[in-house]
Design an enzyme around this catalytic site. Sequence first.
Site, PDB file in Angstrom:
ATOM      1  N   ASP A 163      -3.971  -2.232   2.282  1.00 23.05           N
ATOM      2  CA  ASP A 163      -3.679  -2.602   0.897  1.00 23.05           C
ATOM      3  C   ASP A 163      -4.869  -3.342   0.281  1.00 23.05           C
ATOM      4  OD1 ASP A 163      -1.139  -1.584   1.226  1.00 23.05           O
ATOM      5  OD2 ASP A 163      -0.238  -3.531   1.667  1.00 23.05           O
ATOM      6  N   ASP A 192      -4.090   3.096   2.108  1.00 22.81           N
ATOM      7  CA  ASP A 192      -2.669   2.897   1.804  1.00 22.81           C
ATOM      8  C   ASP A 192      -2.537   2.493   0.338  1.00 22.81           C
ATOM      9  OD1 ASP A 192       0.044   2.896   2.344  1.00 22.81           O
ATOM     10  OD2 ASP A 192       0.066   0.894   3.201  1.00 22.81           O
ATOM     11  N   ASP A 196       0.652  -3.774  -3.431  1.00 20.52           N
ATOM     12  CA  ASP A 196       1.965  -3.700  -2.782  1.00 20.52           C
ATOM     13  C   ASP A 196       2.662  -5.045  -2.739  1.00 20.52           C
ATOM     14  OD1 ASP A 196       1.539  -1.043  -2.330  1.00 20.52           O
ATOM     15  OD2 ASP A 196       1.703  -1.147  -0.146  1.00 20.52           O
ATOM     16  N   ARG A 245       3.342   6.513  -6.745  1.00 22.08           N
ATOM     17  CA  ARG A 245       3.566   5.060  -6.689  1.00 22.08           C
ATOM     18  C   ARG A 245       2.815   4.323  -7.795  1.00 22.08           C
ATOM     19  NH1 ARG A 245       3.727   3.483  -0.202  1.00 22.08           N
ATOM     20  NH2 ARG A 245       5.143   5.171   0.423  1.00 22.08           N
TER      21      ARG A 245
END
Length: 525
Positions: A163, A192, A196, A245
């Site tokens: 992240d 990734d 987040d 996302r």
Amino acid sequence: MRRSITRRLVSTLAVAAAAATVTAGLTLPMSTASAQTGEATGYATQNGGTTGGAGGQTVRATTGTEIHQALCNRASTSTPVIIEVEGTIDHGNTSKVSGDSCDTADDVIELKRISNVTIVGTGGGAVFDQLGIHIRESSNIVIQNVTVRNVKKSGSPTSNGGDAIGMESGVRNVWVDHVTLEASGGESEGYDGLFDMKNNTQYVTLSHSILRNSGRGGLVGSSESDRSNGYVTYHHNQFENLDSRAPLLRGGVGHMYNNHYAGIEKSGINSRAGARAKVENNYFQDSKDVLGTFYTDERGTWEVGGNIFDNVTWSSEDEENYPAGPDPRSTTSVSIPYSYELDDAGCVPGVLDQIAGAGKGNRVSDGNCEAEEPTDPEPTDPDPTDPDPTDPDPTDPDPTDPPDGTNLSLGAGADGSGKASGTSYGNVVDGDMGTYWSPDGSTGRVSVKWDSNATVSAINIREAAGAEGNIGSWRVVDHDTGAVLATGSGAGAITFDPTTLRKIDFVITGSNGTPRVAEFETYAP
């Protein structure tokens, strides 16, 4: 087949609409070179507010170790501190530092069990290269004017679980502003999420930032059962060249306004597992399934208003996909507890081009930008100086003719977002019309890449025999920067301004059948 070849970085309609009002709609802070500027917005203003290290000592740092030292040298874990960062922070200069007021680790910037901290880029800029920022069990954190790039969860080197910025475990009140978060691929390349939140993270705002060139923008909640997160605001951000996302919202409430979404390949705002999203005055462009519930039967809801959907495609509903379009309607009502001003959606691309991301002087919009409809000539009375509207633009090349020169793709590398069984990325650069690449669905990305810089001003997309006409809408993207070089529909020759890059994307956003790209040719000016 009629093909549309258009050169643009943002919507020409939006630029025209915003041109007269963008300058008046921007606010420039008194200081753009140092210190935290502005005040928190959105949900970060709730629960007591977010001020970071305001009022505390200001410390300079040029290495990750010095950032850790600034945390550890405080009198307590809650003593306010503003850490002004300049230069490149990487694995080679980031080590664990011990102390009673910190809990740090090697190869990651750790904000763990602390509060009242600002990290702000200053001077010539701050770049966290392959090194993530990890916030855990902490509160009242501000991160401003920094770039975080190419953080990996697999391969080498790795940091922060992949992240760029990750928050987890009882995090409260975080404001992330004027940052650039970017990767160079998706999960298969080792990356990734860019932003987040999980395990009880609340009252967060992401503003005036750029998220780009990644398979995953960010999530709120790590699983369908992790519904303890939420109260997140995303405003005046650019989401560019992402698979999905943007964000994935599980449970909780999200507020998305005045964002520009361009090049979302699979899904955008994914409201699921009981989540509620308020989505207003955003500009969605050249993307697929930008709002809905995807990849689950545990649905979320949304309230929509004032958005623009420009060349957005929608999949069909099935047992695990519930797209909001093609005619998005509200399925819930969301009450917002803070005040905010809305720019017209038509202004958003033009405004964000000037203010979003690190190194933009922390400029903000005042929320007063009003888009004006362009004035078209009377359709029955064309300008006599214009060419015959039934004729093609005389300055455009014939899209059926390949460009002149040497095909730079021969001998280059290739990759993409996914491939159908029996096909290969390398087939588009092998010079053989008998081999091809197909995406693993009706849309996808295939890219040509070089080991060193190449200057490209034209490409030629050649479809395999029997698949002519299957490619629908597309965009051409500078993978290095996320800039859209051209948009249009149908295969053939495509020209754009000469661009120096190391990787170029051909992104299929709509199709009339299974796309089969036999050759992705590239040409120099």
